[in-house]
Design a protein around this motif. Structure first.
Motif, PDB file in Angstrom:
ATOM      1  N   TYR A  19       0.821  -1.209   0.000  1.00 56.88           N
ATOM      2  CA  TYR A  19       0.000   0.000   0.000  1.00 56.88           C
ATOM      3  C   TYR A  19       0.864   1.272   0.000  1.00 56.88           C
ATOM      4  O   TYR A  19       0.538   2.238  -0.680  1.00 56.88           O
ATOM      5  CB  TYR A  19      -0.923  -0.016   1.219  1.00 56.88           C
ATOM      6  CG  TYR A  19      -1.817   1.181   1.320  1.00 56.88           C
ATOM      7  CD1 TYR A  19      -2.922   1.309   0.487  1.00 56.88           C
ATOM      8  CD2 TYR A  19      -1.549   2.191   2.239  1.00 56.88           C
ATOM      9  CE1 TYR A  19      -3.754   2.413   0.571  1.00 56.88           C
ATOM     10  CE2 TYR A  19      -2.370   3.301   2.329  1.00 56.88           C
ATOM     11  CZ  TYR A  19      -3.465   3.414   1.502  1.00 56.88           C
ATOM     12  OH  TYR A  19      -4.275   4.514   1.585  1.00 56.88           O
ATOM     13  N   LEU A  20       1.976   1.249   0.725  1.00 53.26           N
ATOM     14  CA  LEU A  20       2.791   2.454   0.897  1.00 53.26           C
ATOM     15  C   LEU A  20       3.887   2.630  -0.147  1.00 53.26           C
ATOM     16  O   LEU A  20       4.329   3.755  -0.386  1.00 53.26           O
ATOM     17  CB  LEU A  20       3.430   2.466   2.296  1.00 53.26           C
ATOM     18  CG  LEU A  20       2.472   2.607   3.475  1.00 53.26           C
ATOM     19  CD1 LEU A  20       3.240   2.507   4.785  1.00 53.26           C
ATOM     20  CD2 LEU A  20       1.699   3.904   3.401  1.00 53.26           C
ATOM     21  N   ILE A  21       4.337   1.553  -0.768  1.00 54.03           N
ATOM     22  CA  ILE A  21       5.488   1.626  -1.675  1.00 54.03           C
ATOM     23  C   ILE A  21       5.050   1.218  -3.075  1.00 54.03           C
ATOM     24  O   ILE A  21       4.465   0.149  -3.277  1.00 54.03           O
ATOM     25  CB  ILE A  21       6.627   0.729  -1.173  1.00 54.03           C
ATOM     26  CG1 ILE A  21       7.098   1.257   0.187  1.00 54.03           C
ATOM     27  CG2 ILE A  21       7.782   0.717  -2.156  1.00 54.03           C
ATOM     28  CD1 ILE A  21       8.106   0.408   0.848  1.00 54.03           C
ATOM     29  N   ASP A  22       5.369   2.069  -4.035  1.00 48.02           N
ATOM     30  CA  ASP A  22       4.978   1.821  -5.423  1.00 48.02           C
ATOM     31  C   ASP A  22       5.670   0.598  -6.026  1.00 48.02           C
ATOM     32  O   ASP A  22       5.123  -0.044  -6.903  1.00 48.02           O
ATOM     33  CB  ASP A  22       5.281   3.042  -6.287  1.00 48.02           C
ATOM     34  CG  ASP A  22       4.358   4.212  -5.962  1.00 48.02           C
ATOM     35  OD1 ASP A  22       3.222   3.951  -5.526  1.00 48.02           O
ATOM     36  OD2 ASP A  22       4.790   5.361  -6.134  1.00 48.02           O
ATOM     37  N   GLY A  23       6.864   0.263  -5.594  1.00 52.81           N
ATOM     38  CA  GLY A  23       7.637  -0.797  -6.225  1.00 52.81           C
ATOM     39  C   GLY A  23       7.345  -2.198  -5.724  1.00 52.81           C
ATOM     40  O   GLY A  23       7.997  -3.145  -6.130  1.00 52.81           O
ATOM     41  N   ILE A  24       6.380  -2.359  -4.832  1.00 54.47           N
ATOM     42  CA  ILE A  24       6.042  -3.681  -4.302  1.00 54.47           C
ATOM     43  C   ILE A  24       4.599  -3.994  -4.673  1.00 54.47           C
ATOM     44  O   ILE A  24       3.710  -3.175  -4.457  1.00 54.47           O
ATOM     45  CB  ILE A  24       6.222  -3.736  -2.771  1.00 54.47           C
ATOM     46  CG1 ILE A  24       7.692  -3.518  -2.411  1.00 54.47           C
ATOM     47  CG2 ILE A  24       5.739  -5.074  -2.214  1.00 54.47           C
ATOM     48  CD1 ILE A  24       7.961  -3.480  -0.929  1.00 54.47           C
ATOM     49  N   SER A  25       4.391  -5.188  -5.246  1.00 53.93           N
ATOM     50  CA  SER A  25       3.024  -5.569  -5.612  1.00 53.93           C
ATOM     51  C   SER A  25       2.844  -7.077  -5.472  1.00 53.93           C
ATOM     52  O   SER A  25       3.796  -7.851  -5.589  1.00 53.93           O
ATOM     53  CB  SER A  25       2.700  -5.123  -7.033  1.00 53.93           C
ATOM     54  OG  SER A  25       3.547  -5.768  -7.949  1.00 53.93           O
ATOM     55  N   PHE A  26       1.610  -7.447  -5.206  1.00 55.50           N
ATOM     56  CA  PHE A  26       1.216  -8.854  -5.093  1.00 55.50           C
ATOM     57  C   PHE A  26       0.042  -9.090  -6.031  1.00 55.50           C
ATOM     58  O   PHE A  26      -0.766  -8.198  -6.261  1.00 55.50           O
ATOM     59  CB  PHE A  26       0.800  -9.189  -3.650  1.00 55.50           C
ATOM     60  CG  PHE A  26       1.933  -9.098  -2.676  1.00 55.50           C
ATOM     61  CD1 PHE A  26       2.749 -10.178  -2.431  1.00 55.50           C
ATOM     62  CD2 PHE A  26       2.193  -7.907  -2.002  1.00 55.50           C
ATOM     63  CE1 PHE A  26       3.798 -10.088  -1.535  1.00 55.50           C
ATOM     64  CE2 PHE A  26       3.236  -7.807  -1.112  1.00 55.50           C
ATOM     65  CZ  PHE A  26       4.038  -8.901  -0.879  1.00 55.50           C
ATOM     66  N   SER A  27      -0.080 -10.318  -6.526  1.00 54.39           N
ATOM     67  CA  SER A  27      -1.165 -10.623  -7.452  1.00 54.39           C
ATOM     68  C   SER A  27      -2.499 -10.831  -6.741  1.00 54.39           C
ATOM     69  O   SER A  27      -3.534 -10.849  -7.387  1.00 54.39           O
ATOM     70  CB  SER A  27      -0.813 -11.846  -8.297  1.00 54.39           C
ATOM     71  OG  SER A  27      -0.638 -12.973  -7.465  1.00 54.39           O
ATOM     72  N   GLN A  85       6.134  -9.019  -6.725  1.00 54.02           N
ATOM     73  CA  GLN A  85       7.117  -8.256  -7.498  1.00 54.02           C
ATOM     74  C   GLN A  85       7.689  -7.140  -6.631  1.00 54.02           C
ATOM     75  O   GLN A  85       6.943  -6.415  -5.976  1.00 54.02           O
ATOM     76  CB  GLN A  85       6.486  -7.658  -8.741  1.00 54.02           C
ATOM     77  CG  GLN A  85       6.073  -8.683  -9.756  1.00 54.02           C
ATOM     78  CD  GLN A  85       5.532  -8.050 -11.015  1.00 54.02           C
ATOM     79  OE1 GLN A  85       5.303  -6.848 -11.078  1.00 54.02           O
ATOM     80  NE2 GLN A  85       5.324  -8.860 -12.031  1.00 54.02           N
ATOM     81  N   VAL A  86       9.009  -7.027  -6.658  1.00 53.64           N
ATOM     82  CA  VAL A  86       9.706  -5.924  -5.997  1.00 53.64           C
ATOM     83  C   VAL A  86      10.589  -5.289  -7.057  1.00 53.64           C
ATOM     84  O   VAL A  86      11.457  -5.942  -7.623  1.00 53.64           O
ATOM     85  CB  VAL A  86      10.549  -6.413  -4.797  1.00 53.64           C
ATOM     86  CG1 VAL A  86      11.336  -5.269  -4.196  1.00 53.64           C
ATOM     87  CG2 VAL A  86       9.667  -7.066  -3.749  1.00 53.64           C
ATOM     88  N   HIS A  87      10.333  -4.024  -7.342  1.00 57.46           N
ATOM     89  CA  HIS A  87      11.048  -3.317  -8.408  1.00 57.46           C
ATOM     90  C   HIS A  87      12.147  -2.449  -7.818  1.00 57.46           C
ATOM     91  O   HIS A  87      11.898  -1.320  -7.407  1.00 57.46           O
ATOM     92  CB  HIS A  87      10.075  -2.457  -9.219  1.00 57.46           C
ATOM     93  CG  HIS A  87       8.996  -3.247  -9.870  1.00 57.46           C
ATOM     94  ND1 HIS A  87       9.198  -4.015 -10.981  1.00 57.46           N
ATOM     95  CD2 HIS A  87       7.692  -3.415  -9.542  1.00 57.46           C
ATOM     96  CE1 HIS A  87       8.082  -4.620 -11.314  1.00 57.46           C
ATOM     97  NE2 HIS A  87       7.147  -4.265 -10.458  1.00 57.46           N
ATOM     98  N   GLY A  88      13.345  -2.988  -7.759  1.00 58.53           N
ATOM     99  CA  GLY A  88      14.493  -2.200  -7.358  1.00 58.53           C
ATOM    100  C   GLY A  88      14.889  -2.361  -5.905  1.00 58.53           C
ATOM    101  O   GLY A  88      14.137  -2.832  -5.057  1.00 58.53           O
ATOM    102  N   PHE A  89      16.127  -1.937  -5.650  1.00 59.36           N
ATOM    103  CA  PHE A  89      16.694  -2.059  -4.309  1.00 59.36           C
ATOM    104  C   PHE A  89      15.955  -1.198  -3.303  1.00 59.36           C
ATOM    105  O   PHE A  89      15.675  -1.637  -2.179  1.00 59.36           O
ATOM    106  CB  PHE A  89      18.182  -1.678  -4.327  1.00 59.36           C
ATOM    107  CG  PHE A  89      18.768  -1.569  -2.955  1.00 59.36           C
ATOM    108  CD1 PHE A  89      19.088  -2.715  -2.241  1.00 59.36           C
ATOM    109  CD2 PHE A  89      18.975  -0.333  -2.363  1.00 59.36           C
ATOM    110  CE1 PHE A  89      19.615  -2.620  -0.958  1.00 59.36           C
ATOM    111  CE2 PHE A  89      19.500  -0.237  -1.093  1.00 59.36           C
ATOM    112  CZ  PHE A  89      19.826  -1.372  -0.386  1.00 59.36           C
ATOM    113  N   TRP A  90      15.633   0.031  -3.656  1.00 65.65           N
ATOM    114  CA  TRP A  90      15.019   0.939  -2.691  1.00 65.65           C
ATOM    115  C   TRP A  90      13.625   0.499  -2.305  1.00 65.65           C
ATOM    116  O   TRP A  90      13.208   0.665  -1.145  1.00 65.65           O
ATOM    117  CB  TRP A  90      15.035   2.376  -3.197  1.00 65.65           C
ATOM    118  CG  TRP A  90      16.434   2.898  -3.247  1.00 65.65           C
ATOM    119  CD1 TRP A  90      17.159   3.171  -4.366  1.00 65.65           C
ATOM    120  CD2 TRP A  90      17.300   3.152  -2.137  1.00 65.65           C
ATOM    121  NE1 TRP A  90      18.425   3.580  -4.024  1.00 65.65           N
ATOM    122  CE2 TRP A  90      18.540   3.575  -2.664  1.00 65.65           C
ATOM    123  CE3 TRP A  90      17.162   3.035  -0.772  1.00 65.65           C
ATOM    124  CZ2 TRP A  90      19.622   3.905  -1.851  1.00 65.65           C
ATOM    125  CZ3 TRP A  90      18.240   3.367   0.043  1.00 65.65           C
ATOM    126  CH2 TRP A  90      19.448   3.792  -0.499  1.00 65.65           C
TER     127      TRP A  90
END
Length: 119
Positions: A19-27, A85-90
């Motif tokens: 919810y808080l971070i754009d680079g993390i998502s679940f299906s 999915q995790v997009h990037g180190f940060w």
């Protein structure tokens, strides 16, 4: 019972991080729960070895390198888990911080409840 509770707490941490971070998502919610189980297994098997290998670096950074190790564990979970999915180190870095904070807060609430119940 402890394993199920920790898995649920981690899944809630993942949901907050998504919810808080754009680079993390679940299906979906099932993928979030399965990712929490995989994350627990990764933390139980790989994290201790990695912490031992990075001990000198952890000592030099006064423990701050642990945040990088936690981000690596989150990224490794995303590599193994197809619905995550995790997009990037940060994204992994801040996601690991959020999951740790949610876990800490939930464990604190549970410990406080148990202390009140034992009085």
């Amino acid at each position: 019972m402890g394993f199920l509770l920790r898995t649920l707490i981690t899944a809630i941490g993942f949901w907050v991080a998504e919810y808080l971070i754009d680079g993390i998502s679940f299906s979906g919610p099932v993928a979030t729960i399965i990712a929490a189980i995989v994350f627990g297994i990764v933390n139980a098997l790989i994290r201790p070895v990695l912490m031992l290998l990075t001990l000198p670096l952890n000592l030099v950074t006064l423990g701050l390198f642990t945040l990088v190790v936690n981000a690596a564990m989150l990224g490794l979970t995303a590599l193994v888990m197809p619905g995550m999915q995790v997009h990037g180190f940060w994204a992994a870095f801040f996601g690991a911080i959020i999951v740790a904070l949610v876990s800490w807060a939930a464990n604190r609430l549970i410990a406080d409840r148990e202390a009140v119940a034992n009085r």
